[in-house]
Design a protein around this motif. Structure first.
Motif, PDB file in Angstrom:
ATOM      1  N   SER A  52       8.338   5.270  -2.108  1.00  0.00           N
ATOM      2  CA  SER A  52       8.105   3.851  -2.390  1.00  0.00           C
ATOM      3  C   SER A  52       8.451   3.549  -3.837  1.00  0.00           C
ATOM      4  N   THR A  74       5.038  -3.322  -3.860  1.00  0.00           N
ATOM      5  CA  THR A  74       5.442  -1.975  -3.450  1.00  0.00           C
ATOM      6  C   THR A  74       6.215  -2.049  -2.153  1.00  0.00           C
ATOM      7  N   GLU A 103       8.146   0.419   0.691  1.00  0.00           N
ATOM      8  CA  GLU A 103       8.227   1.799   1.160  1.00  0.00           C
ATOM      9  C   GLU A 103       9.465   1.991   2.024  1.00  0.00           C
TER      10      GLU A 103
END
Length: 535
Positions: free
Chosen positions: A378, A421, A423
């Protein structure tokens, strides 16, 4: 008195409470040669008021030595002393002499070691296999009450041996030129065994195999100043390997992401396993972790080990089973970082931090202690300037940091907010020790930044230490082989001086006391030097 320590096996020589002067001496890569008629003088200090009833002089000598005269402040300790014959020209032996307290005096003292060899004794030297010289590796002087303190303080005691560092070069089969290669870091210590003297013999041959199938085998020069050998890479290519000694690792044994392994060992005699002391081992050639290592020493003893490795061979990720393994990253490198404001690459694996590079196409690499199979990773955007966000990148993996395999690639990526974030799952998880993120474009700025990079595995448990972490054999010269196995144990924790009685749990107090002690030592040494140089 402060212990006196001189180590000619390092470059530069390691000194403690010593100034060395010489006449008719030659400095070799790992010892000093005192020629016939030559002498070595070691000046050292004894503080005022020190009561020393007796001291101990220890000398480590290579091969057969000429007779020597030893004096302290002109008082003879040994006259025409003939060191006992060694078993061979490369054997290292330690010899001990007693220094009476009456020979020492407050202030400056001089220890003199003379090569007493004369032409009339040349025939006797030839019969003993000697050449009329003294090859001195180490020299230590300390009060009999504290004998061994010099070893501990300088990292040459059994528990604190330092490792060797070699620069290396490789030449592939059929190639004309040698090419620079990664350093070789090597530490082997079996001194805490039932046969201490035998286990101090230097290694003459060493062979190892990495988890990727790479193999190397080398033979060391007699003075350990270098080696020559050969290698086979994982793809089957062959070549020569050579190295030159550059010095020692820190006494902690850990440097550049390398870790010393500590084992308690056993040997099998007549089918019965019995304790065989401890083993400290480090072998790092800049590539994949070692899974097999074999060595032999100057006495002809041989040892071979197969090590349990903690490589994780993962599977494709399964929802809900990923584990964050970022804490296993031991080293982070960036092609560029904003060091002036502390926005450096290592911040990427820490919480609440940031990395900034003054480049549109920077590179990042992450090194793990052992190979891990990353199934997903990530990226987290930083606090400001969306045009600095990465947009195009490639993630690659490598076993040795030289040959890279593409694991994932992304184009046209964007972050919709600060500290967001995202991923990314990999199609296949393969074990690698090194991971490289090559950012080839961002959202248009001249700088690139990220708040965090995280790595995840597929949830498979890695190999853990158990009843046996290596298995192999040992064979002394002229003896039958015996089974040899070991269990990994935690490394000793370094704390306050063991002789001081300080509480190692009070870290702040220990730090302050160490600082004060270092300042006092510096002031005392300056005072002693002034007195020594005063006419």
């Amino acid at each position: 008195m402060d212990p006196v320590f001189v180590d000619f096996a390092t470059r530069p020589a390691e000194l403690s409470n010593a100034v060395v002067r010489q006449h008719r001496c030659v400095v070799a890569p790992s010892y000093v040669v005192v020629a016939s008629g030559g002498h070595l003088d070691v000046d050292f200090m004894v503080p005022d008021g020190a009561e020393i009833t007796e001291a101990v002089l220890r000398m480590s000598v290579l091969g057969v030595a000429a007779p020597i005269d030893v004096t302290v402040n002109g008082e003879p300790l040994a006259k025409n002393f003939l060191l006992p014959g060694a078993e061979g020209p490369d054997t290292v032996r330690e010899y001990v002499l007693t220094v009476p307290g009456t020979a020492l005096r407050p202030g400056a003292n001089v220890l003199a070691i003379h090569n007493a060899d004369a032409e009339a004794e040349a025939d006797a030297d030839a019969e003993r296999g000697g050449d009329g010289v003294l090859r001195l590796r180490t020299l230590m002087v300390d009060s009999a009450e504290h004998d061994g303190r010099a070893r501990r303080g300088s990292g040459h005691d059994t528990g604190e041996r330092s490792g060797w560092v070699f620069t290396t070069e490789r030449r592939r089969l059929g190639g004309a030129a040698w090419q620079p290669a990664a350093e070789l870091r090597f530490l082997l210590d079996r001194s805490e065994t039932h046969d201490v003297a035998g286990e101090r013999e230097p290694v003459t041959r060493l062979a190892w195999r990495g988890t990727t199938g790479t193999e190397s085998s080398v033979a060391f020069y007699s003075d350990l100043s270098g080696f020559h050998g050969h290698f086979r890479d994982a793809d089957g290519s062959l070549g020569e390997l050579r190295g030159t000694l550059t010095g020692r690792m820190p006494h902690t044994g850990a440097a550049a992401g390398t870790t010393v392994r500590h084992f308690t060992t056993e040997e099998a005699h007549d089918g019965v396993w019995s304790p065989a002391g401890r083993l400290r081992l480090l072998l790092d050639d800049g590539g994949a972790p070692v899974e097999r290592v074999t060595w032999s020493d100057r006495h002809g003893a041989a040892t071979s080990l197969s090590l349990l490795t903690a490589a994780v061979v993962g599977q494709a990720p399964v929802s809900g089973e990923r584990r964050d393994i970022t804490d296993l990253v031991s080293q982070v490198w960036a092609s560029e970082e904003f060091a002036e404001f502390g926005e450096v690459a290592k911040n990427l694996v820490k919480p609440h931090s940031k990395w900034l590079a003054h480049e549109q196409d920077p590179e990042l690499s992450f090194t793990f202690d052992l190979p891990v199979a990353v199934s997903a990773y990530s990226l987290t955007s930083a606090n400001d300037a969306p045009d600095r966000d990465p947009a195009v990148w490639v993630l690659e993996g490598s076993a040795d940091g030289r040959d890279w395999t593409r694991l994932d690639s992304r184009e046209g990526e964007s972050f919709h907010g600060r500290y967001q974030t995202k991923e990314f799952a990999l199609a296949r998880a393969e074990a690698h020790r090194h991971y490289r993120l090559r950012i080839t474009a961002n959202r248009g700025a001249d700088e690139t930044q990220l708040n965090a990079v995280r790595f995840f595995d597929g949830g498979a448990e890695s190999a853990a230490p158990g009843d046996c972490d290596f298995v192999g054999y040992r064979q002394d010269a002229g003896a039958e082989p015996v089974g040899y196995r070991g269990t990994r144990i935690p490394a000793p924790v370094s704390g306050a001086d063991k002789e001081s009685g300080a509480d190692t749990g009070e870290l702040l107090a220990v730090d302050f006391s160490d600082t004060a002690r270092n300042l006092q030592d510096a002031a005392r040494l300056l005072e002693q030097l002034t007195r020594y140089l005063r006419p």
